[in-house]
Design an enzyme around this catalytic site. Sequence first.
Site, PDB file in Angstrom:
ATOM      1  CB  SER A 194      -0.878   0.002   1.250  1.00 40.79           C
ATOM      2  OG  SER A 194      -0.067   0.257   2.382  1.00 40.79           O
ATOM      3  CE  LYS A 195      -0.637   8.304  -0.035  1.00 45.40           C
ATOM      4  NZ  LYS A 195       0.600   8.867   0.459  1.00 45.40           N
ATOM      5  NE  ARG A 196      -1.177   3.092   7.065  1.00 49.45           N
ATOM      6  CZ  ARG A 196      -2.295   2.379   7.070  1.00 49.45           C
ATOM      7  NH1 ARG A 196      -3.329   2.785   6.353  1.00 49.45           N
ATOM      8  NH2 ARG A 196      -2.402   1.287   7.780  1.00 49.45           N
ATOM      9  N   GLY A 215       4.844   2.390   1.381  1.00 48.75           N
ATOM     10  CA  GLY A 215       5.816   3.203   0.656  1.00 48.75           C
ATOM     11  C   GLY A 215       6.259   4.390   1.495  1.00 48.75           C
ATOM     12  CG  ASP A 216       3.537   7.534   2.298  1.00 51.68           C
ATOM     13  OD1 ASP A 216       4.122   7.719   1.209  1.00 51.68           O
ATOM     14  OD2 ASP A 216       2.334   7.825   2.485  1.00 51.68           O
TER      15      ASP A 216
END
Length: 518
Positions: free
Chosen positions: A275-277, A279-280
């Site tokens: 998920s994008k999370r 990645g962050d």
Amino acid sequence: MTRKTRVRFAPSPTGPLHMGGVRTALYNYLFAKQRGGDFIIRIEDTDSQRFVPGAEKYIIEALNWCGIVPDEGVDAAGNVVETASERHPHAPYRQSQRKPIYRQYAEQLVENGYAYYAFDTAEELGAKRAEMEANGQTFIYGQTTRMGLRNSLCMPEAEVKELLETRTDWTIRFKMPENRVVKMDDLIRGHVEVNTSTLDDKVLWKRADELPTYHLANIVDDHLMEITEVIRGEEWLPSLPLHYLLYEAFGWTDTQPRFAHLSLLLKPDGKGKLSKRDGDRLGFPVFPLQWTNAEGEVSRGYREDGYFPEAFVNLLAMLGWNPGTEQELFTLEELIGTFSLERVIKSGARFNADKAKWYNKEYLRKKSVSELTDLYMPILESKGINATREYVEKVVGLIKERATFVADFWDIAPYLFVAPTEFVEKDAAKFWKEENYTLALKAADFILAFEGEFTPEGLGAPLEEYIRSNEWPMGKVMNCLRLAMVGGSNGLGIADIVTLIGKEEFARRIEYIKSKLC
Ligand code: GLU
């Protein structure tokens, strides 16, 4: 009759395209190109509630950046592309523009007994749901409940007719057959069977906006666009029985596409969907291009992070497919030649950020100095550095092997453009000792007086020979010189630095360190 291979990537413009989506598009593209077939981009934008402005443009731009160019579809400007044939019977490729097509198909299913009109309001359905939940049951609109609800299966014909004319909030629902085993084949997962008893009666078409839902539009368009294989994410596997039954209900089983459901891209630890999370949190992009949402939040993209599209495509190809050999680097052309659905893995593919960087490093190494210089020049300009192309080419040639991204060039050797003004305290304390720097300053005189070829090769050996013949400590002398050139003890070889910056600048840096530290 063998049909021409025609596959499609059918994104819904509900936000930026996740890298998993790009992988789906890529596998479709490779499959089509390998067979001399067509790759189509169809925009599935019938869900107006989830529509996000700019998402379609983003998707097309992202695919373009990767070199995944459609034979038919929509381009970034919203125009129809159709390079595959002269006059195209399949356009338009945006479902919202195909609106008038779908109703007749939904009505056809009602006429033939495969679907029915439903008049339940949202409130009525909400009440029914609440009532069942209060009894510990879950509500689905389907075989066990439909006869107690408000629809054309159980209401008098006259009332149905009247409601169809007077109300504008009815829907057409698929009548899921009872207790049937749907036998399906998936090109990746093999044979799958599902009993219909747990499946609900999905809405196919809505009178309110006169639009189809995903399921109807998807099947109708795949049929009309003569799609031969559907390659998509595994989140659509639960819809497959319904899709099989829709093909059957329409009488299209002869030309029904074959299906392949791709496994998910997983978090680096393998636990759940990437998920994008993640990645962050772990510092990598999950989107091909940078994306700014309506709230102004920026999500990083591979392009803006400095990845080459070839590297991104290569790493995506390898996330879920293996060529069966040790080869890891593939151009798009090579992928077209080697890709096969048989070698797509059934289990999820773990994303590995270090491996992603490794791919970029490999592609950077393959690039010519000239190409890399083109990319580095603007970065230097943005830093206010005025250097000739010839000089920058030499720098790039010297440092490219050490870089993962073009942006690393600067961090690897800023001192090839600007002289150090400070010295790393710890390094200075360690190396700039009188017994060493007096020798280093003599070595500097040797360099300034050197009359041979002023190149790394020309200067390197004689300089070392000079230090060695004097029986001076090589490392200590070199580190003093490096401190003067770089400002610290980490950097390129002295002969490399000195011959690049030239004698004049070399002399200036020697004078500067003397003025500061002696
Ligand atoms: N519009 C669907 C999506 O966004 C397409 C699924 C399919 O390929 O059938 O995933």
